[in-house]
Enzyme design. Structure first.
Site, short mmCIF file in Angstrom:
data_model
loop_
_atom_site.label_atom_id
_atom_site.label_comp_id
_atom_site.label_asym_id
_atom_site.label_seq_id
_atom_site.Cartn_x
_atom_site.Cartn_y
_atom_site.Cartn_z
N TYR A 43 62.98 117.36 70.17
CA TYR A 43 62.35 116.01 70.12
C TYR A 43 60.89 116.10 70.59
O TYR A 43 60.00 115.48 70.00
CB TYR A 43 63.15 115.04 70.98
CG TYR A 43 62.52 113.67 71.13
CD1 TYR A 43 62.23 112.88 70.01
CD2 TYR A 43 62.23 113.15 72.39
CE1 TYR A 43 61.65 111.62 70.15
CE2 TYR A 43 61.65 111.89 72.54
CZ TYR A 43 61.37 111.14 71.41
OH TYR A 43 60.79 109.88 71.56
N TYR A 44 60.65 116.91 71.62
CA TYR A 44 59.29 117.04 72.16
C TYR A 44 58.38 117.76 71.15
O TYR A 44 57.19 117.46 71.07
CB TYR A 44 59.30 117.80 73.49
CG TYR A 44 59.81 116.99 74.67
CD1 TYR A 44 60.47 115.77 74.50
CD2 TYR A 44 59.63 117.44 75.97
CE1 TYR A 44 60.93 115.04 75.58
CE2 TYR A 44 60.07 116.71 77.07
CZ TYR A 44 60.73 115.51 76.86
OH TYR A 44 61.17 114.79 77.94
#
Ligand SMILES: NC(=O)c1ccc[n+]([C@@H]2O[C@H](COP(=O)([O-])OP(=O)(O)OC[C@H]3O[C@@H](n4cnc5c(N)ncnc54)[C@H](OP(=O)(O)O)[C@@H]3O)[C@@H](O)[C@H]2O)c1
Length: 261
Positions: free
Chosen positions: A117-118
């Site tokens: 996600y990052y």
């Protein structure tokens, strides 16, 4: 008419719902964008239907807008389509509309922790910075509400497996919103200082406070997570101890949320 015409994406989300009243209070003409209308958006915020993954509603959403606060995200589901491609599409529409400040909300540590996600958030930051639209990138730490929802989701487990040794610096989403609103001006500021909560605490410690505040008794066990993601989190890359912007502690937030205060 307010001084600035401001579009909030992700207006129905945790942060978006906190941004709307604060932008209105600061005198902005607010347009709230999301796929489903936000509850309690306030009588003065207009709503536009916007789907970043499908690419629908973007031109209408940005028409006549000076400032965009881009807080839409899809941590679950098709993150690449929403967070990366959707941000690119929104930037194109913003360039055509002559937006003067594209404020992108990101997360502390996205460049240091290779969590998928990052990685999408970092790709979105880069797209924002590469665009011809003037921008402001502001990173925040985890919201108290996010930590709470995570703990609620495992509360029924017989034991709570958690990365107990990970330090976090959770912040009240309203206080994060207040700091972000300061950047919602027609002048873009580039990369600005991050926004963190009042204290850095280990996940195990946050979980124990939640357990006693909710009167539960489940054992908390250390979930071993190997690899670079874990070491990034463990070494504090998701925190910004020099930037304690929020004042509401986890204990205070829990009291308020659970109505024990
Ligand atoms: N949560 C945290 O702890 C945290 C910490 C630091 C930074 N941030 C960042 O802060 C921002 C807001 O996070 P949040 O926690 O408030 O998110 P959230 O509660 O999950 O809300 C996400 C928002 O994005 C919208 N959205 C999702 N898919 C969409 C699509 N295809 N098209 C248009 N809108 C879409 C959702 O509305 P609809 O479903 O109605 O479309 C919702 O309004 C994000 O950039 C996030 O990375 C979050």
């Amino acid at each position: 008419m307010g001084d600035h015409r401001t579009l909030v994406t992700g207006a129905s989300g945790t942060l978006g719902r906190e941004l709307l009243p604060r932008l209105l209070e600061a005198g902005h003409d607010v347009r709230a964008g999301s796929r489903s209308p936000p509850e309690d958006r306030g009588a003065d915020a207009a709503w536009v239907e916007l789907d970043l993954a499908a690419g629908t509603g973007l031109e209408a959403a940005v028409e006549g807008i000076d400032v965009i606060v881009h807080a839409a995200t899809a941590p679950r589901g098709d993150t690449e389509a929403v967070d990366v491609r959707g941000t690119e599409r929104l930037l194109e529409a913003a360039a055509d509309a002559g937006v003067s400040n594209f404020v992108y909300v990101s997360i502390v540590g996205v460049d240091e922790i290779p969590y998928s996600y990052y990685e999408y958030k970092l790709a979105a930051e880069r797209a924002v910075e590469a665009s011809s639209v003037p921008s402001t990138v502001v990173r925040a730490t985890q919201f108290h509400a996010f930590v709470f929802d995570l703990l609620e989701s495992i509360a029924w487990f017989p034991v709570w497996p958690l990365p107990t040794a990970v330090p976090l610096q959770p912040i009240d989403a309203g206080e994060a919103a207040a700091a972000i609103v300061e950047h919602a001006t027609p002048e873009a500021a580039g990369r600005v200082a991050p926004v963190g909560g009042p204290e850095v605490r280990l996940v195990g410690d946050l979980a124990r406070a939640y357990r006693s505040a909710t009167g539960r008794r489940r054992p908390i066990v250390r979930l071993p997570i190997p690899g670079a993601v874990a070491s990034g989190f463990r070494s504090g890359e998701a925190t910004c101890p020099d930037r304690t912007v929020g004042t509401t502690t986890w204990a205070e937030w829990l009291e308020r949320r659970l109505g024990n205060g």
